[in-house]
Design a protein around this motif. Sequence first.
Motif, PDB file in Angstrom:
ATOM      1  N   SER A   1       8.247  -7.175 -37.146  1.00 62.63           N
ATOM      2  CA  SER A   1       7.305  -6.693 -38.150  1.00 62.63           C
ATOM      3  C   SER A   1       6.218  -5.837 -37.505  1.00 62.63           C
ATOM      4  O   SER A   1       5.824  -4.798 -38.035  1.00 62.63           O
ATOM      5  CB  SER A   1       6.681  -7.868 -38.891  1.00 62.63           C
ATOM      6  OG  SER A   1       7.668  -8.595 -39.584  1.00 62.63           O
ATOM      7  N   LEU A   2       5.705  -6.298 -36.326  1.00 58.96           N
ATOM      8  CA  LEU A   2       4.691  -5.503 -35.626  1.00 58.96           C
ATOM      9  C   LEU A   2       5.264  -4.154 -35.198  1.00 58.96           C
ATOM     10  O   LEU A   2       4.609  -3.119 -35.299  1.00 58.96           O
ATOM     11  CB  LEU A   2       4.168  -6.268 -34.418  1.00 58.96           C
ATOM     12  CG  LEU A   2       3.225  -7.451 -34.716  1.00 58.96           C
ATOM     13  CD1 LEU A   2       2.877  -8.170 -33.432  1.00 58.96           C
ATOM     14  CD2 LEU A   2       1.962  -6.957 -35.408  1.00 58.96           C
TER      15      LEU A   2
ATOM     16  N   SER B   1       5.586  -1.645 -38.051  1.00 59.38           N
ATOM     17  CA  SER B   1       4.332  -1.041 -38.501  1.00 59.38           C
ATOM     18  C   SER B   1       3.580  -0.369 -37.377  1.00 59.38           C
ATOM     19  O   SER B   1       2.450   0.086 -37.580  1.00 59.38           O
ATOM     20  CB  SER B   1       3.444  -2.112 -39.141  1.00 59.38           C
ATOM     21  OG  SER B   1       3.064  -3.074 -38.167  1.00 59.38           O
TER      22      SER B   1
ATOM     23  N   SER C   1      -0.014  -1.303 -36.731  1.00 67.10           N
ATOM     24  CA  SER C   1      -1.106  -0.911 -37.620  1.00 67.10           C
ATOM     25  C   SER C   1      -1.476  -1.982 -38.635  1.00 67.10           C
ATOM     26  O   SER C   1      -2.520  -1.899 -39.259  1.00 67.10           O
ATOM     27  CB  SER C   1      -0.723   0.375 -38.367  1.00 67.10           C
ATOM     28  OG  SER C   1       0.431   0.150 -39.172  1.00 67.10           O
ATOM     29  N   SER C   2      -0.617  -2.954 -38.806  1.00 63.13           N
ATOM     30  CA  SER C   2      -0.899  -4.025 -39.768  1.00 63.13           C
ATOM     31  C   SER C   2      -0.468  -5.358 -39.185  1.00 63.13           C
ATOM     32  O   SER C   2       0.309  -5.412 -38.234  1.00 63.13           O
ATOM     33  CB  SER C   2      -0.180  -3.764 -41.094  1.00 63.13           C
ATOM     34  OG  SER C   2       1.224  -3.749 -40.894  1.00 63.13           O
ATOM     35  N   ASP C   3      -1.005  -6.414 -39.779  1.00 62.85           N
ATOM     36  CA  ASP C   3      -0.685  -7.754 -39.303  1.00 62.85           C
ATOM     37  C   ASP C   3       0.747  -8.132 -39.665  1.00 62.85           C
ATOM     38  O   ASP C   3       1.291  -7.672 -40.684  1.00 62.85           O
ATOM     39  CB  ASP C   3      -1.633  -8.785 -39.921  1.00 62.85           C
ATOM     40  CG  ASP C   3      -3.066  -8.574 -39.471  1.00 62.85           C
ATOM     41  OD1 ASP C   3      -3.261  -7.784 -38.523  1.00 62.85           O
ATOM     42  OD2 ASP C   3      -3.971  -9.187 -40.070  1.00 62.85           O
TER      43      ASP C   3
ATOM     44  N   ARG D   1       3.163 -11.482 -40.519  1.00 61.80           N
ATOM     45  CA  ARG D   1       2.935 -12.843 -41.008  1.00 61.80           C
ATOM     46  C   ARG D   1       4.261 -13.464 -41.423  1.00 61.80           C
ATOM     47  O   ARG D   1       5.110 -12.789 -42.010  1.00 61.80           O
ATOM     48  CB  ARG D   1       1.989 -12.809 -42.199  1.00 61.80           C
ATOM     49  CG  ARG D   1       1.701 -14.164 -42.813  1.00 61.80           C
ATOM     50  CD  ARG D   1       0.636 -14.055 -43.884  1.00 61.80           C
ATOM     51  NE  ARG D   1      -0.633 -13.597 -43.308  1.00 61.80           N
ATOM     52  CZ  ARG D   1      -1.728 -13.359 -44.039  1.00 61.80           C
ATOM     53  NH1 ARG D   1      -1.700 -13.524 -45.345  1.00 61.80           N
ATOM     54  NH2 ARG D   1      -2.837 -12.957 -43.447  1.00 61.80           N
TER      55      ARG D   1
ATOM     56  N   THR E   1       0.156 -15.665 -38.118  1.00 63.16           N
ATOM     57  CA  THR E   1      -0.332 -14.294 -38.322  1.00 63.16           C
ATOM     58  C   THR E   1      -0.609 -13.687 -36.943  1.00 63.16           C
ATOM     59  O   THR E   1      -1.292 -14.312 -36.114  1.00 63.16           O
ATOM     60  CB  THR E   1      -1.597 -14.271 -39.167  1.00 63.16           C
ATOM     61  OG1 THR E   1      -1.328 -14.902 -40.427  1.00 63.16           O
ATOM     62  CG2 THR E   1      -2.061 -12.844 -39.419  1.00 63.16           C
TER      63      THR E   1
ATOM     64  N   ARG F   1      -1.587  -9.914 -34.678  1.00 65.10           N
ATOM     65  CA  ARG F   1      -2.008  -8.518 -34.714  1.00 65.10           C
ATOM     66  C   ARG F   1      -2.143  -7.990 -33.282  1.00 65.10           C
ATOM     67  O   ARG F   1      -2.326  -8.770 -32.334  1.00 65.10           O
ATOM     68  CB  ARG F   1      -3.330  -8.341 -35.451  1.00 65.10           C
ATOM     69  CG  ARG F   1      -4.530  -8.949 -34.756  1.00 65.10           C
ATOM     70  CD  ARG F   1      -5.827  -8.528 -35.431  1.00 65.10           C
ATOM     71  NE  ARG F   1      -5.793  -8.743 -36.862  1.00 65.10           N
ATOM     72  CZ  ARG F   1      -6.843  -8.519 -37.651  1.00 65.10           C
ATOM     73  NH1 ARG F   1      -7.976  -8.063 -37.126  1.00 65.10           N
ATOM     74  NH2 ARG F   1      -6.758  -8.741 -38.931  1.00 65.10           N
TER      75      ARG F   1
ATOM     76  N   LYS G   1      -1.405  -9.051 -27.591  1.00 63.78           N
ATOM     77  CA  LYS G   1      -1.452  -9.365 -29.019  1.00 63.78           C
ATOM     78  C   LYS G   1      -2.081 -10.724 -29.193  1.00 63.78           C
ATOM     79  O   LYS G   1      -1.950 -11.599 -28.335  1.00 63.78           O
ATOM     80  CB  LYS G   1      -0.038  -9.365 -29.625  1.00 63.78           C
ATOM     81  CG  LYS G   1       0.670  -8.023 -29.468  1.00 63.78           C
ATOM     82  CD  LYS G   1       2.110  -8.115 -29.888  1.00 63.78           C
ATOM     83  CE  LYS G   1       2.811  -6.769 -29.691  1.00 63.78           C
ATOM     84  NZ  LYS G   1       2.868  -6.394 -28.248  1.00 63.78           N
TER      85      LYS G   1
END
Length: 918
Positions: free
Chosen positions: A245-246, A249, A252-254, A256, A274, A276, A286
């Motif tokens: 997921s990281l 993006s 740029s976004s969390d 979760r 969560t 980031r 991170k």
Amino acid sequence: MRRRTFAADDLLTILWGLERLGRLTGIDLDIVEAAVQRVASGAQLLDGERSPAECRSAAPAANAGCLVARVSRAGAPVADLVARRAGAAADAFAAQPPAANDDERLPLLCGEDLPAILAFAADIARTLAENGCLRCDSRQLTELLRLAARAAARDLLAGGQARPPKALVRARESTRIAALEADVRHGAEIIDGLPCIVYSFDEQGRLRGWNRTFREVSGYAEEELALKPLREFIADDGFGFLAASLAASAGSSDARTEAQFLTRQGERIPYLFTVRCVPGADGGLKVGIGLNIAERKQAEALRDKLTRALRLLGECNAALLRAETEQALIDEVCQLIVSTGGYRMAWVGYAESDENRNVCPVSFAGSNDGFLDGVRILWEDSELGRGPTGTAIRSGVAQVCRSIAQNPACAPWLEAARQRDYVATVAIPLLAEQRAFGSLGIYSSDPDSFAGDEVALLNDLASNLAYGIQSLRSRARRDAAERQLAFLAHHDPLTGLPNRVLLRQRFAESLAAAEIAGSGMALFYLDLDSFKQVNDSFGHDVGDRLLVALVARLQSCLRHGDLVGRYDSDAFVGVLIDAGDPAIIDRQMNTLLDAVAAPLEIAGHTLHISCCAGISRYPDDGTDFDTLLRKADAALCHAKDSAPGVSRFFESRMSRDALALMQIQSRLRQALAQEKFILHFQPQIDVIANKVVGFEALVRWIDENGELVPPGSFIAAAEESGLIVPLGKWVLGEACRQGREWLDAGLPQFSVAVNMSAQQFKHGGILETVAEVLTSTGFPAGLLELELTESILLQDTELVMQTLGELKLMGVKLSIDDFGTGYSSLSYLKRLAVDKLKIDQSFVRDLGESADDSAIVRAIIQLGHTLQLSVIAEGVETDRQLAFLRSFGCNQAQGYLFSRPLPAEDIPDYVLQRASVS
């Protein structure tokens, strides 16, 4: 209250001001700095509850970095305050008109910090004075302090034109670093104390940092966590999902996800993770947090269970409405419990009333795998009966077991439960009239199953299921009784052959077909020889079995479309279709007679029996059932007079029988004119109270020789000739007159039953006759009971209903005579406004010896009570018969066991005698 304190920059500003003070007074700056440090070290203690004296006695700080003090409110140092006010505030200060001194403008610069600044400066000055460095009185000291504050403020306002001393610069830097370190330590303490897990990891997914909660939850030591892969702590590739997921993006976004946190002890704890990216961090650092959502998951699981249970309850209630049979209902409910409720297995067991009190499984659904076949469950108070199911049945209360493994009562079934992943179970009794007749058992593989609200809903389900089962059982019993009575209405209960009513209907159908086809038919009347001797010699059971065997032979000899029915105890009536040729009819009849004559083995006895038959033909001998039957009966009499085992066709010479009938009818007319009839009365007894409740009026004919002729010898002739109408009217009038006479003599109020014939009911103006008799005799209508034969009920139904309704309005009681021998429609029975059913003596005769007769009698009594009718049995001759009737709930009885029909003059003595006995 705690003393007010101020920030380090405030102290440094004062130090700057005191430097100017030192220049004015000539004090060495080193001495001033030492004094400031000493007082500043005391200022640190102002955060507590120390007095000024305690502050002054505190040891000097090691360096200027000890000048850190926490401000109890969100105040700002003077320097910062002035800097922030460089705009509007400075303009406002400059715009003030000149004054004699700057004291009035000083508060504008220092704000609310002025009193604290002056107070602290006073402490420093006093310290200098105590050391001999500053000598002045209090007024001068105050003035010097004001001057120092004004000078410091003026320099600051001017943009720091006065260069601060190096000591002041060093103190400022040291103070800033110390504050940063303090803030870092304070932040670390806050993060360490958070209840959630906090962690950081590098590009390779290795742990680089963690808080105390992470360490404690994971179960690892500090040195074991360093650089440990984070994926080892997040189950089901939750780490891979976060990383993906990281990456998707680009940080740029969390990211979760919900996953299970894996501990060193193997525990799996639900967490919300969560993550980031840290901006500007080297090595792709991170940071992430994890919130324990176990309680939320448990609440969601409980909510889901209750939702499923509610949906299950609704679907089971729908099943109750559409279920047609008990088995279909419990099968569907068990399946719904597994499919909709999500349980491992569900079953229903009924509590047997056998010696061992077994619980018999009747239905199951789900993962059974032979469980119910391999275990034994009882409901007695024993080891095999103390489990949840047995206890629930005994106590009538639901039994919840949330851990089968930890419940000693489940030990006999523990191993079988483990093999099938049964972890928890509940057993709920199925109750009817506060008594458990079975149990609903549910098994689950979830140890959190069967909490309070969930069990409450399952209790409602079991209650509804028990109600549904009882309702279906009641319906089944009612349907079975109606089917049996419907069968009795058209069939002989022993042989299953059509009875008189159905025989007439089938004959009418065959007659209609013969008329259309223009073909002939034959009606035969077959009577067994010496059947009574078989019953007397070997018993009724052998006689019944003989009849059944003979009927099977007769049916095997008939062609398709032919029919035979039982017309009397040992007599049969049949119809042969497409039989116009006498030779063909004769050949067919010989086949039937030969089949009957063949020997039979019954209960170890070889029985030989023969029969005779009389035959009449359509259309030569008649075109209706009654005419053909009468002529066949006449031919049968001739056959019996000839020899056993023969048949005879009706012949015209047999008209002498008709002549004899005419002679009987003539004699009946004379007897009516001369009133050669008398009434005898047979008592009717209350079975429970054993007392007389009424009498049935029975007519007797006094012939020319003065002998009494029983009604069986002349009633048929009277009905055929129509003489039954005046005879019936005489019987009704005489019975009511005699009843009135008994009342006048002081006898109790007994009901008087009078038989009504179909002819009398149809053509005799029955309503007018009854009304006239009641009026003329004065006999109470409520004591008169009219017994209606089945032939009355076969007539125009609507007219019958109307007539019966009007008789009821008069107050007359109505009963159906010889019930069970051929009533045509049970639906009519519901509509008939009758009060009593009379069981025919043919059923009572073998009561206790014939299971079929016992079942029929019981069914008639149950039906009568269901319809709110009283039931009386006729032909009771033995105590055994009476005992059976009493056990079945029969209300009344009459027969030779109590008394033969008595003359009217003997009734008072009988009543007195009976009263003394009871």
